[in-house]
Scaffold this motif. Sequence first.
Motif: not given
Lengths: 333, 333
Positions: A75, A96, B69-70, B75-76, B78-79, B82-83, B86, B91-94, B277, B293
């Motif tokens: 990232a 990804q 994004i981090n 991030a999840n 987006i994941g 995307e799934s 796709n 397609n995904v433009l971030i 964390f 997700y």
Amino acid sequence: MVTISDIASALGVTPSTVSRALAGSPRVKAETRAAVDEMARKMGYERNIMASNLRKGRSDIVGVVVPLINREFFANIIGGAESVLNAAGYNVLICQTKESFESEVKALRTLRNYHVAAIMISHSIESENGDHIREIIGERMPLVQFDRVFPDLPGAKIVGENFEGAYKATKYLIEQGYKRIGTLAGYMTCLLYRERLEGYRKAIEDSGMEYDESIVFHDTIVYDKGRESCLKAIDAGCDALYSAGDFSALGAIDELKLHGIDIPSRFGIIGTANESFTALMTPSLSSLGQHPYEMGQAAARAFLEGRTDTEVIPMELLLRQSSNRNNDIQCQK
Amino acid sequence: MVTISDIASALGVTPSTVSRALAGSPRVKAETRAAVDEMARKMGYERNIMASNLRKGRSDIVGVVVPLINREFFANIIGGAESVLNAAGYNVLICQTKESFESEVKALRTLRNYHVAAIMISHSIESENGDHIREIIGERMPLVQFDRVFPDLPGAKIVGENFEGAYKATKYLIEQGYKRIGTLAGYMTCLLYRERLEGYRKAIEDSGMEYDESIVFHDTIVYDKGRESCLKAIDAGCDALYSAGDFSALGAIDELKLHGIDIPSRFGIIGTANESFTALMTPSLSSLGQHPYEMGQAAARAFLEGRTDTEVIPMELLLRQSSNRNNDIQCQK
DNA sequence: AACAAATATACAAACGTTTGTATTATTCTC
DNA sequence: GAGAATAATACAAACGTTTGTATATTTGTT
């Protein structure tokens, strides 16, 4: 959607003049340009990038292919690349692969179909060589590889100082007085893990210890494998591990806790990548930090400057509790 | 680059036939189609998506705008998106805004210029309302908002169960016997933080406690602010905090450690978002988990199905050490 | 075998730009 | 003020597709 033709007819000029005006060409009179700008603003014009790219035969998209987007390391690489590329007028299309060869091929195909300006990639674990990359992107597409690279592919490469880093980390464990140091070595299909293993080996041998294959644990980079291999390491009489990844080190620590083995007094461990959880856990995990943001920036700059050399980004040993046997450092965050 | 015209002349047919053959149209004879496919493969043809999109007047890109994004949470998301996307051929433009209003405007402009199929957005902290979104994307572009939403904008919205979640978390602290519970409340410009605050308030009032403004700490979502506000909370006699974010909770915990205040016996705390964390630190941090997700998948599906309703994704209270005063739960990971 | 109906392919325009060349308008020089 | 030089704009083709319409070919019917 309002087009340049709309603006042109509204002003009684031709589309070509409007196009040149908007592009700031000196071939159009200052007042005409002003009038065009004004009208464009008024009509809410936004250039159609697809049409523009098609005509110009190039794209302002840079494709970035990474194994996992939700790893802080990647990232941050993306963040670094984005900052440089955006400033240069490029946009970033992120794919990804989830470590799958098949997804990687698909992603490369997609990017090729977009005729992207360049492809930046860190290949998946499943990819054993770069043939598919070479085949799909052809000769003319600029390619930048980062972190996980295939050395035989053309184009720029941005890599970590893996050998030196692993050497430093292992050496440090030795200096702390650990006597039997194993390693969670990662995937030997990846150059970077081979390099880290070499660094580990050199450090071991340089200090007169014996390099012992039986405490080199391959394919160990995820949490579960880390636990598993740590158990074997304990049985093999290890009192320290250098792990080529943070997640496997995490697994190892949990396994050690389970066995009531104190860290760092009875067992030392250093991970790699400096994922942010390493600083937060207890004991905090020493880690061989990469500089992903800088790596991303370097990759972007390599493309922008048309370089094709290999750039090495330093790695930094971040010392925390998990390797602090002699209690001789202040623990940093 | 090989085009359909190249294939056409190689086979002695016209580009239109090739185009139809490649698209699998029933208007072309099966054997012609086979010949075209074969030749396309042989010549290494790949369709130029830009040209295709230009002609078709639509795009297969979905733009996703996130603050950062981090962050695992985003991030999840987006994941997940995307799934689903796709699989549907998108397609995904971030784009990441880094919480800046200006970047958000720029990202939206860029996506609009690409004439993307849809825009999915979680707005930045700096964005106080959705006027700029409405203005830039116009009437016709499908819009899906997720997590941070402006209710007055049209289009689908995917949100967390914020009120109920915060209610549950606060209630749990009360049940554990904490007596004076404050909150790190986040940014009141964001609906979701207002909702969480309402949930907190309701839980407090439902159990006969007094809602006390002086222990409601606004704008507290990052680490440093968490420390700062925690100090004030200690001074104000608090013995627990519900934090609308995990990073501020982390700051609070570090502040408590500094003052030697034991967690959870003397002070309880629950965060929000279930960043990874939280499970790794010591004491592990209880957190009101979202399902990013699933949220991303829901957002993608809302677009694909053309829905414009609001979908609520449940939140789950993950109980760990930081709130386990009565020691009545097994700590989960 | 002649015609209608169908199938298969060809033709040509269009999407919104950009850009080389041609044309017109302006300025300069003597 | 005529001609050359320059500035400003217009014209038109092109990028690689897709797609409505037209044409050519095949098939079916009597």
